[in-house]
Design a protein around this motif. Structure first.
Motif, PDB file in Angstrom:
ATOM      1  N   SER A   1       0.823  -1.200   0.000  1.00  0.00           N
ATOM      2  CA  SER A   1       0.000   0.000   0.000  1.00  0.00           C
ATOM      3  C   SER A   1       0.868   1.265   0.000  1.00  0.00           C
ATOM      4  N   VAL A   2       1.963   1.214   0.768  1.00  0.00           N
ATOM      5  CA  VAL A   2       2.903   2.345   0.785  1.00  0.00           C
ATOM      6  C   VAL A   2       3.465   2.580  -0.622  1.00  0.00           C
ATOM      7  N   MET A   3       3.846   1.487  -1.292  1.00  0.00           N
ATOM      8  CA  MET A   3       4.424   1.613  -2.633  1.00  0.00           C
ATOM      9  C   MET A   3       3.422   2.228  -3.614  1.00  0.00           C
ATOM     10  N   LEU A   4       2.186   1.808  -3.475  1.00  0.00           N
ATOM     11  CA  LEU A   4       1.130   2.333  -4.339  1.00  0.00           C
ATOM     12  C   LEU A   4       0.902   3.828  -4.083  1.00  0.00           C
ATOM     13  N   GLU A   5       0.873   4.181  -2.815  1.00  0.00           N
ATOM     14  CA  GLU A   5       0.643   5.581  -2.456  1.00  0.00           C
ATOM     15  C   GLU A   5       1.801   6.474  -2.901  1.00  0.00           C
ATOM     16  N   LEU A   6       3.019   5.978  -2.702  1.00  0.00           N
ATOM     17  CA  LEU A   6       4.171   6.795  -3.102  1.00  0.00           C
ATOM     18  C   LEU A   6       4.223   6.951  -4.621  1.00  0.00           C
ATOM     19  N   GLN A   7       3.760   5.925  -5.323  1.00  0.00           N
ATOM     20  CA  GLN A   7       3.719   6.046  -6.778  1.00  0.00           C
ATOM     21  C   GLN A   7       2.676   7.100  -7.205  1.00  0.00           C
ATOM     22  N   ALA A   8       1.574   7.172  -6.463  1.00  0.00           N
ATOM     23  CA  ALA A   8       0.580   8.217  -6.769  1.00  0.00           C
ATOM     24  C   ALA A   8       1.179   9.602  -6.526  1.00  0.00           C
ATOM     25  N   ASP A   9       2.004   9.717  -5.503  1.00  0.00           N
ATOM     26  CA  ASP A   9       2.722  10.980  -5.269  1.00  0.00           C
ATOM     27  C   ASP A   9       3.687  11.271  -6.415  1.00  0.00           C
ATOM     28  N   PHE A  10       4.374  10.225  -6.849  1.00  0.00           N
ATOM     29  CA  PHE A  10       5.299  10.361  -7.982  1.00  0.00           C
ATOM     30  C   PHE A  10       4.545  10.850  -9.231  1.00  0.00           C
ATOM     31  N   TYR A  11       3.406  10.251  -9.509  1.00  0.00           N
ATOM     32  CA  TYR A  11       2.617  10.659 -10.684  1.00  0.00           C
ATOM     33  C   TYR A  11       2.149  12.111 -10.561  1.00  0.00           C
ATOM     34  N   ALA A  12       1.860  12.525  -9.321  1.00  0.00           N
ATOM     35  CA  ALA A  12       1.481  13.925  -9.115  1.00  0.00           C
ATOM     36  C   ALA A  12       2.656  14.832  -9.510  1.00  0.00           C
ATOM     37  N   GLY A  13       3.865  14.406  -9.168  1.00  0.00           N
ATOM     38  CA  GLY A  13       5.048  15.170  -9.543  1.00  0.00           C
ATOM     39  C   GLY A  13       5.267  15.190 -11.047  1.00  0.00           C
TER      40      GLY A  13
ATOM     41  N   GLU B   1      10.979  16.285 -10.950  1.00  0.00           N
ATOM     42  CA  GLU B   1      12.281  16.558 -11.559  1.00  0.00           C
ATOM     43  C   GLU B   1      12.511  15.762 -12.839  1.00  0.00           C
ATOM     44  N   THR B   2      12.051  14.524 -12.887  1.00  0.00           N
ATOM     45  CA  THR B   2      12.285  13.700 -14.072  1.00  0.00           C
ATOM     46  C   THR B   2      11.179  13.854 -15.118  1.00  0.00           C
ATOM     47  N   GLY B   3       9.951  13.986 -14.670  1.00  0.00           N
ATOM     48  CA  GLY B   3       8.824  14.047 -15.602  1.00  0.00           C
ATOM     49  C   GLY B   3       8.654  12.759 -16.393  1.00  0.00           C
ATOM     50  N   ASP B   4       9.266  11.694 -15.911  1.00  0.00           N
ATOM     51  CA  ASP B   4       9.340  10.454 -16.690  1.00  0.00           C
ATOM     52  C   ASP B   4       8.648   9.315 -15.930  1.00  0.00           C
ATOM     53  N   ILE B   5       7.490   8.872 -16.430  1.00  0.00           N
ATOM     54  CA  ILE B   5       6.720   7.870 -15.672  1.00  0.00           C
ATOM     55  C   ILE B   5       7.487   6.553 -15.487  1.00  0.00           C
ATOM     56  N   ARG B   6       8.472   6.306 -16.322  1.00  0.00           N
ATOM     57  CA  ARG B   6       9.223   5.043 -16.168  1.00  0.00           C
ATOM     58  C   ARG B   6      10.084   5.014 -14.906  1.00  0.00           C
ATOM     59  N   GLN B   7      10.307   6.186 -14.331  1.00  0.00           N
ATOM     60  CA  GLN B   7      11.165   6.244 -13.131  1.00  0.00           C
ATOM     61  C   GLN B   7      10.382   6.084 -11.832  1.00  0.00           C
ATOM     62  N   GLY B   8       9.109   5.740 -11.971  1.00  0.00           N
ATOM     63  CA  GLY B   8       8.256   5.698 -10.784  1.00  0.00           C
ATOM     64  C   GLY B   8       7.948   4.305 -10.299  1.00  0.00           C
ATOM     65  N   ASN B   9       8.860   3.378 -10.538  1.00  0.00           N
ATOM     66  CA  ASN B   9       8.611   2.015 -10.067  1.00  0.00           C
ATOM     67  C   ASN B   9       8.958   1.878  -8.585  1.00  0.00           C
ATOM     68  N   THR B  10       8.026   2.271  -7.766  1.00  0.00           N
ATOM     69  CA  THR B  10       8.243   2.200  -6.317  1.00  0.00           C
ATOM     70  C   THR B  10       8.319   0.742  -5.847  1.00  0.00           C
ATOM     71  N   PHE B  11       7.777  -0.160  -6.663  1.00  0.00           N
ATOM     72  CA  PHE B  11       7.703  -1.563  -6.248  1.00  0.00           C
ATOM     73  C   PHE B  11       9.064  -2.250  -6.289  1.00  0.00           C
ATOM     74  N   ASP B  12       9.961  -1.702  -7.101  1.00  0.00           N
ATOM     75  CA  ASP B  12      11.298  -2.287  -7.186  1.00  0.00           C
ATOM     76  C   ASP B  12      12.349  -1.459  -6.469  1.00  0.00           C
ATOM     77  N   ASP B  13      11.905  -0.444  -5.774  1.00  0.00           N
ATOM     78  CA  ASP B  13      12.883   0.443  -5.144  1.00  0.00           C
ATOM     79  C   ASP B  13      13.469  -0.195  -3.881  1.00  0.00           C
ATOM     80  N   PRO B  14      14.811  -0.325  -3.855  1.00  0.00           N
ATOM     81  CA  PRO B  14      15.441  -1.033  -2.732  1.00  0.00           C
ATOM     82  C   PRO B  14      15.116  -0.393  -1.367  1.00  0.00           C
ATOM     83  N   SER B  15      14.940   0.915  -1.352  1.00  0.00           N
ATOM     84  CA  SER B  15      14.721   1.568  -0.066  1.00  0.00           C
ATOM     85  C   SER B  15      13.341   1.244   0.517  1.00  0.00           C
TER      86      SER B  15
END
Ligand SMILES: [Zn+2]
Length: 279
Positions: A188-200, A263-277
């Motif tokens: 759920s956190v990953m999904l929410e952070l991705q929604a934040d990413f998409y807002a950016g 900063e990136t404007g690039d939806i491909r950089q928003g894979n929160t599901f694979d982010d090590p952190s």
């Protein structure tokens, strides 16, 4: 944000005048949320005070408040229009969501909800739901004033719509049904952070397309993301912080992902599901 005098979206459904929103929250079988809803805040919707059928809060609106409310409605409509233009440009055959303005309580394809849960998105009817009084809370209770703080909220909910269109939320939901609660919260956190990413990402493209940002706008969005992080909400609500119970991410994570999208404007950089952190 430069929004005055600009055209709004034709996809706003104004149900503010509908008495009780036709809601049966607390009255129907099981009352509250039936389907899955995607919220902006970490609150538990089952904790929300319930409205009885046909009951409305006693809020009376003065003509001044009504005018302020209508200005907010116009603002939200312009932001929604901007999301339509940006996502229509990024995605092929973009299907625009509707945005429902309501007061107090509302009936959705995901069940009934009331304003206490904050803005949310229902994948069942592809609609974003907002009670405009939330923006008052954002400013006063969460200490996040400014129009771009509000724009971020709308863009976050539209971000959930993007996840719905891309099939991400469905995938996450089926994973959540298989895993335990802790795993479910992490997803759920990953999904929410991705929604934040998409807002950016949206903010990045909106600026490129329409040059709408004013000095301080991005800071307003970051202040809002900071204010509604789970750690901060939990701290305020219970005086302690329990990371396993997070469903939306910490303040720092929410700011990080919004900023990365911006900063990136690039939806491909928003894979929160694979982010090590976030593992
Ligand atoms: Zn959300």
């Amino acid at each position: 944000m430069l929004w005055r005098g600009r055209e709004g979206s034709s996809n706003v459904e104004d149900r503010r005048g509908v008495s009780g929103g036709g809601i049966a929250v607390g009255g129907g079988i099981g009352g509250l949320i039936i389907g899955i809803l995607y919220f902006l805040l970490g609150g538990d919707p089952s904790q929300a005070p319930e409205l009885l059928p046909g009951q409305r809060s006693s809020t009376q609106y003065s003509s001044e408040q009504k005018a302020a409310d209508d200005t907010l409605a116009q603002f939200v409509s312009v932001v929604l229009r901007d999301t339509e233009d940006v996502w229509g440009d990024i995605m092929q055959n973009y299907r625009k969501p509707k945005l429902v303005l309501f007061r107090d309580g509302v009936q959705t394809a995901c069940g009934g909800a009331n304003a206490a849960v904050g803005p949310f998105y229902c994948p069942g009817d592809e609609k974003v739901y907002i009670d405009l009084s939330f923006f008052q809370d954002l400013k006063q209770r969460f200490g996040a004033p400014g129009d771009f703080a509000m724009a971020y909220v709308v863009a976050h909910e539209v971000g959930h719509h993007i996840q719905n269109l891309l099939g991400t939320s469905d995938k996450v939901h089926s994973l959540q049904q298989r895993g335990g609660e802790r795993e479910g919260n992490k997803l759920s956190v990953m999904l929410e952070l991705q929604a934040d990413f998409y807002a950016g990402v949206w903010a990045n493209h909106d600026q490129k397309m329409k040059n709408i940002l004013e000095p301080g706008d991005i800071e307003e969005a970051l202040t809002a993301a900071n204010a509604i992080g789970d750690d901060r909400l939990q701290q305020e609500a219970t005086g302690r912080v329990v990371p396993d119970a997070f469903t939306h991410g910490t303040s720092a994570q929410r700011m990080y992902w919004f900023k990365k999208g911006y900063e990136t404007g690039d939806i491909r950089q928003g894979n929160t599901f694979d982010d090590p952190s976030l593992q």
